[in-house]
Design a protein around this motif. Structure first.
Motif: not given
Ligand code: SF4
Lengths: 165, 417
Positions: B1-10
Motif C-alpha cells: 500500500m502507498s505511503k507518505t515520506i514519514a511512513e516510509k522512513v519510519l
C-alpha cells in the motif's frame, strides 16, 4: 488505585509556552525542585509557593509550545503536580512529560482555580468534582501506558538494557 | 500500500510496515544535543548501564557560548569533558562550529531518508534535505545514546503545495510565514508536513532549510521537502555515508492538503507574540530599536548576501542597532572572503562570530523593556529576546536589512528595487 490521581486545579489559558512555564534564565539547573521554585513565575507568581502535591494543571490549547526544554515538565514534577489536563499539547512537551512519567491528558474541562479535579487514566475520565462536570478522553495506547506505569522512559530503558536495579 | 515520506522512513527504520497512528521503536541515524539540553542527557546517560554509541552522537555547544557567565561556562565544560571521556569525535568547539542545525547540515550528518533526532525543537530543519528529523527531550536523548532507538508515533502527513514564480524579495521565510499564518501555531500539531511544488523546487537549499526550520512553529513533528538533484549537488562534497531518496507514493494518504500561489506571496512579518500573527511588511511600519540577522532560520551565507545587497553603500539608521551573526564558521569565513563583513561594518552593523546568542534572549543583543526588534529568527513569543515587554517581529533577511536602513519595518522594495 494506580490509574487515579488528582488535587486542586491551577487554571491557565491557550498557548502557554515553555518560557512561561519556566523562564529561560533558570535553565542552568536540572534539579526538579530548584526549577519548581520558579514555575509560572511571570504568569502566576503565587504558584510556586502555594502549589501542593497532587495538584492538577488545567489549560487550554497548545500547552507547552516553544522550546523543547525538558525543564518545563521537570518544574511541574518538582512542584508536585500530579498531571496536566489541557485541550491540546505541543508535541515535544507531550513527549517529555510522558518520558518523565508525568501524565498529560487531552481533554477540555471547565475549571476555576482551586476546584477539585480527579483523573482516572485507565477509564479515560477526568472529573471536576467542585463543578460536577466530567470529560472523557482517549486512554493511552498500550506502549505509552506501559511507559507511565514503569515510571518513564529511563526505567524502561534500564529494563531493556538489562541493567541491575 | 502507498505511503507518505514519514511512513516510509519510519517503516524502514523500524523494520515494520507501519502507517500513521502506530507506535514504533525505530533506529536513529544521529542524535544531536546542545549546551542547554546536553547536561541533563549526560546525567541520565551515566545512570544507564551501557556504553555510548559514539558514532551516532553529535555534541554542539551553541546557545550560551562563548560562555555567557559562570553557570553557562560550567554547562559548556560539562559537554567538553563528556566528549573527552567517551571519545566522541563529533564535538564542535567554539571557533570551529556554530549554530547546531546549520552545522548538522553543513557537516553532512543530514541526508534523504535518514532518521535524525535532536534535543532541540528546530531539529525539524533537516527535513529540507528529505530526512525525517524531529526535536526530542534530554531524557530520551540519553536513552538514544545507549540504545540507538526511540519510540515514535507515526504521524499523519499534511501536504502543502506552493507553485508559481516568486517575487524579487520573496524568500523561504515568507513561504514559511504564509503557511504558519494559514494553519496557525498548532495547525500541523503532531503531523509531518510535506512541502512541495514549483516554487519550492526553484528555491536553493538555504531557503528550503528556513521553511523546514519553521515547521515546528505550526506545531509539526517534521517538515519534509521531497529531495531532488539540488540536494544531491549540495551533499556531494559533504555527506557522511550513503543515502537514497525517499519519496511519497502518488496515492499516499494525507490528512490535509493546502495550496498556495507563489506569485501572490509578498514579504511578510510575524508580529508579536505568535509566529502566526502575519502581516505584509509594507503594512507594519512600526519603529524599531534593533535589527537582528542570524540564527538557524536565516543565518546562512545566502541570507547574508541578500542583506548585504541592500546594505551596500547604505547606513543603518542612527536610532537602530543592527546585529549580524553568521550561523557557523563556514558561513563566517565565506562572509569575510566575499567582503560581506566589511559591507555590514561600513553600514554601522555589529558583526559577531557564530552563536545562538540573542535569538533566545541569551546574550549578545538582549532587548530592554519596551524595545522592539525586527529579527530573522523563528520565535516572537513573550520575552523571547529579552525583557517581557520587549517585542520581536519575525521577517526575512531582506526585510530585516531594509528595516534597519529605514528605522522602521518596511518592504524591501522601499529601499531597493
Ligand atoms: S539559533 Fe535560535 S532557534 Fe536556532 S537553535 Fe539557536 S536558539 Fe534555537
Amino acid at each position: 488505585m494506580k490509574g487515579s490521581l488528582g488535587g486542586r486545579a491551577w487554571v491557565f489559558g491557550d498557548n502557554v509556552d515553555t518560557d512561561q512555564i519556566i523562564p529561560a534564565e533558570y535553565l542552568v539547573t536540572m534539579d526538579n525542585t530548584d526549577l519548581a521554585a520558579h514555575a509560572f513565575e511571570n504568569l502566576k507568581p503565587e504558584f510556586a509557593k502555594k502549589v501542593r502535591a497532587g495538584d492538577v494543571i488545567v489549560a487550554g490549547r497548545n500547552f507547552g509550545c516553544g522550546s523543547s526544554r525538558e525543564h518545563a515538565p521537570r518544574a511541574l514534577l518538582g512542584a508536585g503536580a500530579s498531571c496536566v489536563v489541557a485541550e491540546s499539547f505541543a508535541r515535544i512537551f507531550f513527549r517529555n512529560a510522558i518520558n518523565l512519567g508525568l501524565p498529560v491528558i487531552e481533554a477540555r474541562l471547565a475549571a476555576s482555580g482551586g476546584d477539585i479535579i480527579r483523573v482516572d487514566l485507565v477509564e479515560g475520565v477526568v472529573e471536576n468534582e467542585t463543578k460536577g462536570e466530567r470529560a472523557d478522553f482517549a486512554s493511552y495506547p498500550p506502549f505509552i501506558m506501559m511507559l507511565i506505569e514503569k515510571g518513564g522512559l529511563v526505567p524502561y530503558t534500564k529494563e531493556m538494557l538489562g541493567c541491575r536495579k | 500500500m502507498s505511503k507518505t515520506i514519514a511512513e516510509k522512513v519510519l517503516s524502514a527504520k523500524s523494520g515494520k510496515d507501519v502507517r500513521a497512528g502506530e507506535i514504533v521503536e525505530a533506529k536513529v541515524d544521529y542524535i544531536m544535543v546542545n549546551d542547554i539540553t546536553a547536561p541533563a542527557a549526560f546525567d541520565e546517560f551515566e545512570g544507564l548501564c551501557a556504553p555510548i554509541l559514539r558514532d551516532k552522537v553529535v555534541l554542539i555547544p551553541d546557545h550560551y557560548v562563548p560562555n555567557k557567565d559562570v553557570a553557562s561556562a560550567k554547562q559548556a565544560k560539562k559537554m567538553r569533558d563528556f566528549a573527552k571521556k567517551h571519545r566522541i569525535k563529533s564535538y564542535f568547539e567554539v571557533g570551529r562550529g556554530g549554530v547546531c542545525h546549520q552545522l548538522m547540515i553543513e557537516q553532512g550528518f543530514v541526508a534523504p531518508g535518514r532518521l535524525i533526532v535532536g534535543a532541540d525543537s528546530h531539529t525539524c530543519s533537516y527535513g529540507a534535505l528529505g530526512a525525517f528529523a524531529t526535536g526530542i527531550g534530554s531524557t530520551e536523548a540519553a536513552t538514544v545514546f545507549a540504545r540507538g532507538v526511540l519510540w515514535f508515533k507515526v504521524p499523519e502527513s499534511m501536504k502543502f503545495n506552493v507553485s508559481g514564480r516568486l517575487g524579487k524579495w520573496v524568500s523561504g521565510k515568507d513561504i514559511a510565514l504564509t503557511m504558519i499564518g494559514d494553519v496557525g501555531v498548532e495547525g500541523a500539531r503532531y503531523a509531518s508536513m510535506e512541502v512541495g511544488g514549483s516554487s519550492i523546487s526553484s528555491l536553493p537549499i538555504s531557503d528550503r532549510i528556513t521553511i523546514s526550520n519553521m515547521g515546528v512553529e505550526a506545531g509539526a513533528k517534521a517538515c519534509i521537502i521531497p529531495p531532488d538533484n539540488k540536494v544531491d549537488d549540495y551533499l556531494r562534497p559533504r555527506v557522511r555515508g550513503k543515502y537514497k531518496h525517499v519519496l511519497a507514493d502518488a496515492d499516499a494518504t494525507y490528512s490535509d492538503f493546502r495550496e498556495y500561489d507563489g506569485r501572490e506571496i509578498v514579504p511578510l512579518v510575524a508580529k508579536p507574540f505568535l509566529p502566526s500573527n502575519v502581516a505584509p511588511a509594507s503594512e507594519v511600519g512600526v519603529d524599531i530599536d534593533q535589527a537582528y540577522l542570524g540564527s538557524c532560520t536565516n543565518g546562512r551565507i545566502e541570507d547574508l548576501r541578500i542583506a548585504a545587497k541592500i546594505l551596500r553603500g547604505r547606513k543603518v539608521k542612527s536610532s537602530v542597532r543592527m546585529i549580524v551573526v553568521p550561523a557557523t564558521k563556514e558561513v563566517f569565513d565565506l562572509a569575510v572572503k566575499e567582503g560581506l563583513v566589511k559591507i555590514f561594518s561600513d553600514a554601522g552593523a555589529f558583526v559577531s562570530g557564530p552563536t545562538c546568542g540573542a535569538c533566545l534572549g541569551g546574550h549578545m543583543g538582549v532587548l530592554a523593556p519596551g524595545e522592539r526588534c525586527v529579527s530573522s529568527t523563528n520565535r516572537n513569543f513573550v520575552g523571547r529576546m529579552g525583557a517581557k515587554d520587549s517585542e520581536v517581529y519575525l521577517a526575512s533577511p531582506a526585510v530585516v536589512a531594509a528595516s534597519a536602513v529605514k528605522g522602521r519595518i518596511v518592504d524591501p522594495s522601499e529601499v531597493s528595487r
